[in-house]
Design a protein around this motif. Structure first.
Motif, PDB file in Angstrom:
ATOM      1  N   UNK A   1       0.875  -1.232  -0.012  1.00 40.40           N
ATOM      2  CA  UNK A   1       0.071  -0.012   0.015  1.00 40.40           C
ATOM      3  C   UNK A   1       0.755   1.351  -0.085  1.00 40.40           C
ATOM      4  N   UNK A   2       2.142   1.189   0.425  1.00 36.40           N
ATOM      5  CA  UNK A   2       3.197   2.276   0.497  1.00 36.40           C
ATOM      6  C   UNK A   2       3.952   2.246  -0.900  1.00 36.40           C
ATOM      7  N   UNK A   3       3.504   1.560  -1.969  1.00 33.85           N
ATOM      8  CA  UNK A   3       4.211   1.440  -3.074  1.00 33.85           C
ATOM      9  C   UNK A   3       5.365   0.907  -3.285  1.00 33.85           C
TER      10      UNK A   3
ATOM     11  N   UNK B   1       2.960 -10.504  -0.082  1.00 34.08           N
ATOM     12  CA  UNK B   1       1.710  -9.797  -0.460  1.00 34.08           C
ATOM     13  C   UNK B   1       0.558 -10.625   0.389  1.00 34.08           C
ATOM     14  N   UNK B   2      -0.379  -9.942   1.124  1.00 29.12           N
ATOM     15  CA  UNK B   2      -1.560 -10.631   1.488  1.00 29.12           C
ATOM     16  C   UNK B   2      -2.839 -10.353   0.687  1.00 29.12           C
ATOM     17  N   UNK B   3      -3.724 -11.428   0.558  1.00 25.99           N
ATOM     18  CA  UNK B   3      -5.115 -10.830   0.014  1.00 25.99           C
ATOM     19  C   UNK B   3      -6.067 -10.097   0.751  1.00 25.99           C
ATOM     20  N   UNK B   4      -5.464  -9.825   1.969  1.00 22.47           N
ATOM     21  CA  UNK B   4      -6.560  -9.203   3.025  1.00 22.47           C
ATOM     22  C   UNK B   4      -5.800  -7.537   3.128  1.00 22.47           C
ATOM     23  N   UNK B   5      -7.009  -6.794   3.227  1.00 22.50           N
ATOM     24  CA  UNK B   5      -6.724  -5.163   3.177  1.00 22.50           C
ATOM     25  C   UNK B   5      -5.838  -5.121   4.411  1.00 22.50           C
ATOM     26  N   UNK B   6      -6.133  -5.781   5.427  1.00 19.06           N
ATOM     27  CA  UNK B   6      -5.370  -5.315   6.840  1.00 19.06           C
ATOM     28  C   UNK B   6      -4.878  -6.735   7.154  1.00 19.06           C
ATOM     29  N   UNK B   7      -3.672  -7.177   6.600  1.00 21.02           N
ATOM     30  CA  UNK B   7      -3.184  -8.410   7.283  1.00 21.02           C
ATOM     31  C   UNK B   7      -3.192  -8.642   8.756  1.00 21.02           C
ATOM     32  N   UNK B   8      -2.863  -7.380   9.362  1.00 23.05           N
ATOM     33  CA  UNK B   8      -2.760  -7.862  10.844  1.00 23.05           C
ATOM     34  C   UNK B   8      -3.989  -8.175  11.506  1.00 23.05           C
ATOM     35  N   UNK B   9      -5.032  -8.154  11.151  1.00 21.13           N
ATOM     36  CA  UNK B   9      -6.292  -8.548  11.507  1.00 21.13           C
ATOM     37  C   UNK B   9      -6.394  -9.889  11.387  1.00 21.13           C
ATOM     38  N   UNK B  10      -5.749 -10.578  10.393  1.00 19.08           N
ATOM     39  CA  UNK B  10      -5.947 -12.034   9.995  1.00 19.08           C
ATOM     40  C   UNK B  10      -5.114 -12.937  10.964  1.00 19.08           C
ATOM     41  N   UNK B  11      -5.871 -13.761  11.618  1.00 17.46           N
ATOM     42  CA  UNK B  11      -5.180 -14.827  12.289  1.00 17.46           C
ATOM     43  C   UNK B  11      -4.540 -15.919  11.596  1.00 17.46           C
ATOM     44  N   UNK B  12      -3.509 -16.618  12.203  1.00 16.56           N
ATOM     45  CA  UNK B  12      -2.696 -17.659  11.375  1.00 16.56           C
ATOM     46  C   UNK B  12      -3.508 -18.480  10.391  1.00 16.56           C
TER      47      UNK B  12
ATOM     48  N   UNK C   1      11.865  -7.254   4.064  1.00 13.87           N
ATOM     49  CA  UNK C   1      12.657  -6.005   3.452  1.00 13.87           C
ATOM     50  C   UNK C   1      11.438  -5.096   2.607  1.00 13.87           C
ATOM     51  N   UNK C   2      11.314  -3.893   3.013  1.00 10.80           N
ATOM     52  CA  UNK C   2      10.529  -2.873   2.182  1.00 10.80           C
ATOM     53  C   UNK C   2      11.415  -2.207   1.248  1.00 10.80           C
ATOM     54  N   UNK C   3      11.450  -2.507  -0.122  1.00  7.56           N
ATOM     55  CA  UNK C   3      12.342  -1.926  -1.072  1.00  7.56           C
ATOM     56  C   UNK C   3      11.717  -1.145  -2.287  1.00  7.56           C
ATOM     57  N   UNK C   4      12.321  -0.237  -2.764  1.00  7.25           N
ATOM     58  CA  UNK C   4      11.591   0.881  -3.794  1.00  7.25           C
ATOM     59  C   UNK C   4      11.820  -0.149  -5.068  1.00  7.25           C
ATOM     60  N   UNK C   5      10.611   0.419  -5.811  1.00  8.97           N
ATOM     61  CA  UNK C   5      10.364   0.036  -7.245  1.00  8.97           C
ATOM     62  C   UNK C   5      11.282   0.841  -8.241  1.00  8.97           C
ATOM     63  N   UNK C   6      11.729   0.168  -9.267  1.00  8.55           N
ATOM     64  CA  UNK C   6      12.247   0.918 -10.334  1.00  8.55           C
ATOM     65  C   UNK C   6      13.684   1.406 -10.211  1.00  8.55           C
ATOM     66  N   UNK C   7      14.390   0.781  -8.992  1.00  6.70           N
ATOM     67  CA  UNK C   7      15.766   1.035  -8.766  1.00  6.70           C
ATOM     68  C   UNK C   7      16.546  -0.214  -8.762  1.00  6.70           C
TER      69      UNK C   7
END
Length: 268
Positions: A101-103, A146-157, A243-249
């Motif tokens: 969601x942060x690109x 990537x999760x298929x849930x909008x808010x993965x933190x609300x999903x249990x295991x 790891x959260x990494x940038x696109x196009x670099x």
């Protein structure tokens, strides 16, 4: 493992849940948690939904299982999920994925073990020596997250398990020449991104020994009547979390003495 139960009465629930999750995966969209009636209530149901998703993707997208992710199970959590053929990239300079969601590209550094000889389901457990003898190449790899849930933190295991444990694919890098004197339990991870500081991590495998989950997986799947086939790959746990990494670099990865590679992430 939780106790085994009869799933026939749950089949309509399993099919409905799998249809929704398969559609989200195929289109790259996210949604709310499944309706309460469709959410898995135990491991067997979650695993059945996961495998029904695989059946839907094969039937509608011609997208078979090409690999698995796993960890050694704990008393409260079993980590096992398929990876699909259309989402596996073999040392491509560009790696397409669905951004966060942060690109950003979300990835986990891993080792991937190739199945070199079929390991069909059977009654007797496979020994570690038999599994070792069936392995092909070992590659430096990145699990794509990537999760298929909008808010993965609300999903249990169990929710996450039904959805494939936030896996959206696998990028396979260069081959690693394994020998007895190569340490694969930990290494110094460096990620060098153009115009940015170098990201440094003390990379440690969550099970200590990266083949531990593989040995478990082969026999777990065999007990479910599922085999591993030549050319599939198995990843067994992230060395450094997500790891959260940038696109196009260009992102240049160094897995200590194990090897290095460069890849550029692009949005699907």
């Amino acid at each position: 493992m939780p106790h085994s139960i009869n799933l026939k009465q749950d089949q309509s629930i399993i099919n409905a849940a799998a249809k929704e999750l398969a559609e989200r995966r195929a289109s790259g969209i996210t949604g709310e948690l499944l309706a309460e009636a469709l959410r898995p209530k135990h491991f067997e149901q979650a695993f059945a939904i996961q495998q029904a998703v695989a059946n839907v993707l094969m039937a509608t997208q011609n997208n078979p299982i090409a690999g698995w992710k796993c960890l050694l199970p704990t008393t409260d959590k079993t980590v096992v999920a398929p990876i699909y053929q259309q989402d596996v990239y073999h040392q491509t300079p560009y790696c397409p994925l669905y951004p966060s969601t942060k690109g950003l590209a979300r990835v986990e550094p891993e080792l991937a073990f190739e199945i070199g000889v079929d390991l069909p389901p059977r009654m007797a457990p496979y020994t570690e020596a038999e599994i070792d003898a069936a392995l092909g190449k070992t590659r430096l790899a990145l699990e794509l997250i990537k999760s298929r849930y909008h808010t993965p933190s609300t999903a249990c295991h169990l929710d996450a398990l039904a959805d494939g444990l936030v896996n959206q694919g696998l990028w396979l890098g260069p081959e690693l020449e394994l020998s007895d004197d190569i340490e694969t339990g930990h290494f110094d991870l460096n990620v060098n991104i153009a115009d940015s500081e170098v990201l440094q991590k003390n990379a440690i495998h969550p099970n200590g020994f990266p083949k531990a989950g593989l040995y478990w997986l082969v026999n777990f799947l065999s007990a479910q009547g599922i085999g591993l086939t030549q050319g599939q790959y198995v990843i067994t746990g992230s060395y450094a979390g997500v790891l959260d990494l940038p696109l196009a670099q260009v992102c240049h990865f160094e897995y200590g003495a194990l090897g290095q590679f460069a890849v550029t992430f692009t949005a699907k």
